[in-house]
Scaffold this active site. Structure first.
Site, PDB file in Angstrom:
ATOM      1  N   GLU A   1       0.795  -1.222   0.000  1.00  0.00           N
ATOM      2  CA  GLU A   1       0.000   0.000   0.000  1.00  0.00           C
ATOM      3  C   GLU A   1       0.830   1.276   0.000  1.00  0.00           C
ATOM      4  O   GLU A   1       0.456   2.249   0.661  1.00  0.00           O
ATOM      5  CB  GLU A   1      -0.940  -0.034   1.207  1.00  0.00           C
ATOM      6  CG  GLU A   1      -0.245  -0.086   2.583  1.00  0.00           C
ATOM      7  CD  GLU A   1      -0.028  -1.490   3.141  1.00  0.00           C
ATOM      8  OE1 GLU A   1       0.064  -2.452   2.338  1.00  0.00           O
ATOM      9  OE2 GLU A   1       0.071  -1.627   4.365  1.00  0.00           O
TER      10      GLU A   1
ATOM     11  N   HIS B   1      -8.257  -4.015  -1.565  1.00  0.00           N
ATOM     12  CA  HIS B   1      -7.555  -4.111  -0.279  1.00  0.00           C
ATOM     13  C   HIS B   1      -6.488  -3.015  -0.158  1.00  0.00           C
ATOM     14  O   HIS B   1      -6.445  -2.286   0.831  1.00  0.00           O
ATOM     15  CB  HIS B   1      -6.936  -5.506  -0.153  1.00  0.00           C
ATOM     16  CG  HIS B   1      -6.156  -5.727   1.105  1.00  0.00           C
ATOM     17  ND1 HIS B   1      -6.689  -6.327   2.221  1.00  0.00           N
ATOM     18  CD2 HIS B   1      -4.887  -5.412   1.435  1.00  0.00           C
ATOM     19  CE1 HIS B   1      -5.776  -6.367   3.175  1.00  0.00           C
ATOM     20  NE2 HIS B   1      -4.663  -5.820   2.724  1.00  0.00           N
ATOM     21  N   GLU B   2      -5.637  -2.905  -1.187  1.00  0.00           N
ATOM     22  CA  GLU B   2      -4.536  -1.923  -1.110  1.00  0.00           C
ATOM     23  C   GLU B   2      -5.086  -0.498  -1.053  1.00  0.00           C
ATOM     24  O   GLU B   2      -4.569   0.344  -0.334  1.00  0.00           O
ATOM     25  CB  GLU B   2      -3.569  -2.086  -2.284  1.00  0.00           C
ATOM     26  CG  GLU B   2      -2.922  -3.474  -2.412  1.00  0.00           C
ATOM     27  CD  GLU B   2      -2.351  -4.023  -1.130  1.00  0.00           C
ATOM     28  OE1 GLU B   2      -1.862  -3.230  -0.295  1.00  0.00           O
ATOM     29  OE2 GLU B   2      -2.402  -5.257  -0.938  1.00  0.00           O
TER      30      GLU B   2
ATOM     31  N   HIS C   1      -6.175   0.495   2.398  1.00  0.00           N
ATOM     32  CA  HIS C   1      -5.073   0.886   3.291  1.00  0.00           C
ATOM     33  C   HIS C   1      -4.831   2.405   3.266  1.00  0.00           C
ATOM     34  O   HIS C   1      -4.196   2.933   4.178  1.00  0.00           O
ATOM     35  CB  HIS C   1      -3.778   0.188   2.882  1.00  0.00           C
ATOM     36  CG  HIS C   1      -3.593  -1.173   3.478  1.00  0.00           C
ATOM     37  ND1 HIS C   1      -3.643  -1.395   4.841  1.00  0.00           N
ATOM     38  CD2 HIS C   1      -3.316  -2.378   2.906  1.00  0.00           C
ATOM     39  CE1 HIS C   1      -3.410  -2.684   5.077  1.00  0.00           C
ATOM     40  NE2 HIS C   1      -3.219  -3.302   3.923  1.00  0.00           N
TER      41      HIS C   1
ATOM     42  N   GLU D   1      -4.171  -4.718   9.196  1.00  0.00           N
ATOM     43  CA  GLU D   1      -4.628  -5.722   8.232  1.00  0.00           C
ATOM     44  C   GLU D   1      -6.034  -6.260   8.510  1.00  0.00           C
ATOM     45  O   GLU D   1      -6.768  -6.552   7.573  1.00  0.00           O
ATOM     46  CB  GLU D   1      -3.635  -6.879   8.147  1.00  0.00           C
ATOM     47  CG  GLU D   1      -2.266  -6.471   7.587  1.00  0.00           C
ATOM     48  CD  GLU D   1      -2.326  -5.868   6.185  1.00  0.00           C
ATOM     49  OE1 GLU D   1      -3.384  -5.923   5.536  1.00  0.00           O
ATOM     50  OE2 GLU D   1      -1.294  -5.306   5.755  1.00  0.00           O
TER      51      GLU D   1
ATOM     52  N   ASP E   1       8.517 -10.428   9.743  1.00  0.00           N
ATOM     53  CA  ASP E   1       8.309 -11.307   8.579  1.00  0.00           C
ATOM     54  C   ASP E   1       8.181 -12.772   9.000  1.00  0.00           C
ATOM     55  O   ASP E   1       7.500 -13.556   8.346  1.00  0.00           O
ATOM     56  CB  ASP E   1       9.496 -11.223   7.598  1.00  0.00           C
ATOM     57  CG  ASP E   1       9.462  -9.950   6.761  1.00  0.00           C
ATOM     58  OD1 ASP E   1       8.513  -9.155   6.916  1.00  0.00           O
ATOM     59  OD2 ASP E   1      10.399  -9.759   5.955  1.00  0.00           O
TER      60      ASP E   1
ATOM     61  N   TYR F   1      -4.833 -10.859   9.449  1.00  0.00           N
ATOM     62  CA  TYR F   1      -5.780 -10.341   8.457  1.00  0.00           C
ATOM     63  C   TYR F   1      -7.193 -10.842   8.762  1.00  0.00           C
ATOM     64  O   TYR F   1      -8.137 -10.075   8.897  1.00  0.00           O
ATOM     65  CB  TYR F   1      -5.404 -10.817   7.053  1.00  0.00           C
ATOM     66  CG  TYR F   1      -4.146 -10.231   6.449  1.00  0.00           C
ATOM     67  CD1 TYR F   1      -2.897 -10.497   6.989  1.00  0.00           C
ATOM     68  CD2 TYR F   1      -4.204  -9.438   5.309  1.00  0.00           C
ATOM     69  CE1 TYR F   1      -1.744  -9.976   6.419  1.00  0.00           C
ATOM     70  CE2 TYR F   1      -3.058  -8.918   4.728  1.00  0.00           C
ATOM     71  CZ  TYR F   1      -1.836  -9.192   5.287  1.00  0.00           C
ATOM     72  OH  TYR F   1      -0.698  -8.679   4.716  1.00  0.00           O
TER      73      TYR F   1
ATOM     74  N   ARG G   1       5.582 -14.357  -5.331  1.00  0.00           N
ATOM     75  CA  ARG G   1       4.563 -13.957  -4.354  1.00  0.00           C
ATOM     76  C   ARG G   1       4.486 -15.015  -3.256  1.00  0.00           C
ATOM     77  O   ARG G   1       4.168 -16.180  -3.506  1.00  0.00           O
ATOM     78  CB  ARG G   1       3.214 -13.818  -5.071  1.00  0.00           C
ATOM     79  CG  ARG G   1       2.132 -13.280  -4.179  1.00  0.00           C
ATOM     80  CD  ARG G   1       0.873 -13.015  -4.974  1.00  0.00           C
ATOM     81  NE  ARG G   1      -0.212 -12.642  -4.089  1.00  0.00           N
ATOM     82  CZ  ARG G   1      -1.477 -12.522  -4.487  1.00  0.00           C
ATOM     83  NH1 ARG G   1      -1.786 -12.741  -5.752  1.00  0.00           N
ATOM     84  NH2 ARG G   1      -2.415 -12.193  -3.638  1.00  0.00           N
TER      85      ARG G   1
END
Ligand SMILES: [Zn+2]
Length: 636
Positions: A302, A326-327, A330, A349, A409, A417, A587
């Protein structure tokens, strides 16, 4: 239900008091000095894969009396953490620091400094510099060409157009410190300006508005007038084309992908308008976005004014637009209202995922309720998978978790989320019982905490003060207890029932049955199969492939789940496709489960998988590499 609405005047009167806070993932001295503005002057060097130049940090000393500390702050010995007296300490990961200057009234004076590689810090001695006003520190440096975790450098062969090299950043969660020395915590927000020079004919994009361009030197100028945390600093450089989707929305990508992007995201303006209807005016002037090469590690990022998106959203049928929604969301939850540290990541999230489902519902005038419920059902299903992957007792399945000595991470998964989204669903539907009252609460929450930071206690307090007569909520179970949520919602819809019926029927799924499903339903069905381990065997998967020809699907959400099923039952037919997929796509949503599935279901193949990974990791994103190494080296 009675609510306590805040008037706009009340909000203004609350002011922007600077609050002290706690962050286990930053050593920087943010409770002693606070960065208020950052200026970058950088050159992009594709010969050595480095950025070099300087950054100017305008730093405001904080007074120690300013202490409306949050409850999570550690106040052992009554000392305020991250306040090192006369030292400005910055997070700095493998940066080559050349010199540090203090700038005042156009006079520059050298400051002494120490770099601690182990602790990833840069300590600057302020000696007896005044603590009365904002000071400017200039740091000349370059990034590491081998150990910069924020940047991925692609050769021209690794790009879609194969003509020019490419570079892009990913700073969330704590990689900004490898891009520039900073207070690398979401709790510090700074405006920025930037001047970045790169070779012709490449274009620089950053997470701000472009203010100028010097054609002679190919230098790009940017400005971000809203204060943003370090994790939202972003830069990308490549041979890029663009297309205006609306007066305020422009998509950027390599020229061979621009037509696909134009089609896939044609309705972006409608999405942004729907988000504004729910959340209030869009505050960032432009909403531009860049569709990156496939090695980008996330679905989207985002970055303000310039979202980054994975090209795996280009399904050709607009079936994967939920990620751009979604982005966009944000822009309010995350970028305006920000979690004060990564232990409260669900505030970024969970809210965004919950609102994303609402917007998708609002966009579908005929079938909105059903669409929202089905989206929430998909999120619930992904939550079940994530909890099962960690194990139901694992502390990272709590909505709020502890991150002492842990890279965020490593704790990252869909839990924050979708458990967060389920929690907000519970508050809206079960506790408040009115969607419109809850929508109004969301808007008021954004006004109250916009341009600020908050933690979970702030949210609870605000919720309770806004809905003083709401029934009591079991905060402890929802927020601090591992595993699935204490309450299981019924998200059932026709769309979902169709999938469940096919997954549980005794006869094999036929081609006609499969063709009745839309792309989201096919992905959902495959997920149901993945979660029902007992019924899935090799015969079942082979039969499904014979009947429905699974090779015809190119939608990545379908492919990666199908590949995961193939690995589970050791179905060799798709092995080449799987390795090809892993070669191209970075990804993590897709590649982490595939590597983990090899590890748990097909151990005989691990030597081949390991060799493949060792050969290709130099082309992969550094963030993805680290996460795959963790999975390949795990004991189970
Ligand atoms: Zn997000």
């Amino acid at each position: 239900m009675t609510t306590n609405k805040l008037s706009n005047d009340q909000i203004k009167n609350e002011g922007q008091s600077t609050r002290l806070f706690y962050d286990p993932n930053s050593l920087s001295s943010f409770n002693g000095y606070r960065i208020v503005h950052t200026h970058f002057d950088l050159n992009v060097d594709f010969d050595s894969n480095i950025l070099y130049g300087y950054v100017q940090l305008d730093v405001k000393p904080l007074s120690n009396e300013l202490c409306d500390c949050s409850s999570t702050i550690k106040t052992e010995n009554k000392e305020i953490p991250n306040n090192y007296g006369n030292q400005v300490v910055l997070d700095s990961r493998h940066l080559n620091i050349k010199k540090v200057l203090l700038k005042s009234n156009d006079i520059e004076k050298s400051l002494s400094f120490q770099v601690d590689i182990e602790r990833e810090s840069l300590t600057i001695e302020m000696n007896d510099e005044s603590k009365d006003s904002t000071i400017s520190i200039i740091i000349h440096y370059s990034t590491s060409n081998t150990k910069c975790s924020a940047l991925q450098w692609l050769t021209k062969e690794q790009t879609a157009d194969r003509q020019y090299p490419y570079m892009f950043s990913q700073c969330q969660a704590i990689h900004a410190r490898s891009l520039y020395p900073c207070q690398d915590t979401p709790g510090v927000k700074s405006t920025f300006t930037a001047k970045v020079k790169c070779p012709k004919p490449l274009t620089v994009l950053m997470s701000g508005l472009q203010t100028n361009y010097d054609e002679n030197t190919n230098t790009f100028y940017f400005e971000q007038q809203q204060a943003i945390p370090s994790y939202l600093i972003a830069i990308a450089v490549g041979k890029l084309a663009s297309y205006d989707l609306s007066p305020r929305i422009r998509v950027w990508t390599e020229s061979s992908m621009i037509r696909q992007c134009q089609y896939e995201f044609e309705h972006a303006e409608q999405f942004l308008t729907a988000a504004e209807q729910l959340l209030g005016e869009y505050q960032w002037k432009r909403y531009d976005f860049l569709v990156l090469p496939p090695s980008f590690p996330y679905g989207g990022m985002e970055n303000p004014c310039m979202n980054f998106l994975t090209p795996t959203l280009l399904a050709g049928d607009r079936s994967l637009i939920s990620t751009i929604v979604h982005e966009m969301t944000h822009s309010w939850t995350g970028n305006l209202v920000t979690n004060e540290n990564w232990e409260h990541f669900w505030l970024n999230e969970g809210f965004t995922s919950f609102i994303e489902a609402k917007i998708l519902g609002n966009l579908d005038k005929a079938n909105g309720k059903e669409v929202r419920r089905f989206h929430a059902a998909q999120q619930w299903q992904d939550l079940q998978t994530a909890v099962a992957t960690w194990g139901a007792a694992h502390p990272y399945t709590c909505l709020v978790y502890r991150l002492n000595n842990t890279d965020p991470d490593d704790a990252y998964s869909s839990v924050q989320y979708y458990k967060g989204a389920a929690f907000l669903w519970y508050l809206e539907q079960d506790v408040i019982g009115s969607e419109s009252d809850f929508d109004e609460f969301l808007r008021s929450y954004i006004i109250k905490f916009g341009r600020k930071i908050l933690n979970t206690d702030d949210f609870i307090q605000y919720f309770q003060s806004y809905f003083p007569q709401a029934p009591s909520v079991d905060w402890q179970s929802w927020l601090y207890t591992p595993g699935m949520p204490p309450i299981t919602h019924d998200f059932s819809t026709k769309l979902e029932e169709q999938c469940n019926q096919l997954a549980t029927q005794l006869s094999p799924i036929t081609k006609e049955q499969m063709n009745m499903l839309n792309a989201k339903q096919v992905a959902y069905l495959l997920n149901v199969l993945l979660n029902h381990k007992s019924t899935i065997n090799r015969d079942y998967i082979e039969q499904l492939d014979t009947n429905c020809d699974m090779s015809k699907y190119s939608n990545c959400e379908i492919c990666f789940r199908w590949y995961q099923l193939c690995i589970r039952v050791k179905f060799e037919k798709y092995l080449d496709n799987i390795f090809e997929f892993l070669k191209v796509i970075g990804r993590m949503k897709f590649v982490k489960p595939l590597y983990a599935e090899f590890k748990s279901s097909w151990p005989e193949l691990i030597p081949r998988v390991q060799t493949f990974f060792d050969e290709h990791k130099k082309y992969m994103n550094p963030i993805t590499v680290k996460q795959i190494e963790i999975r390949l080296n795990s004991q189970n």
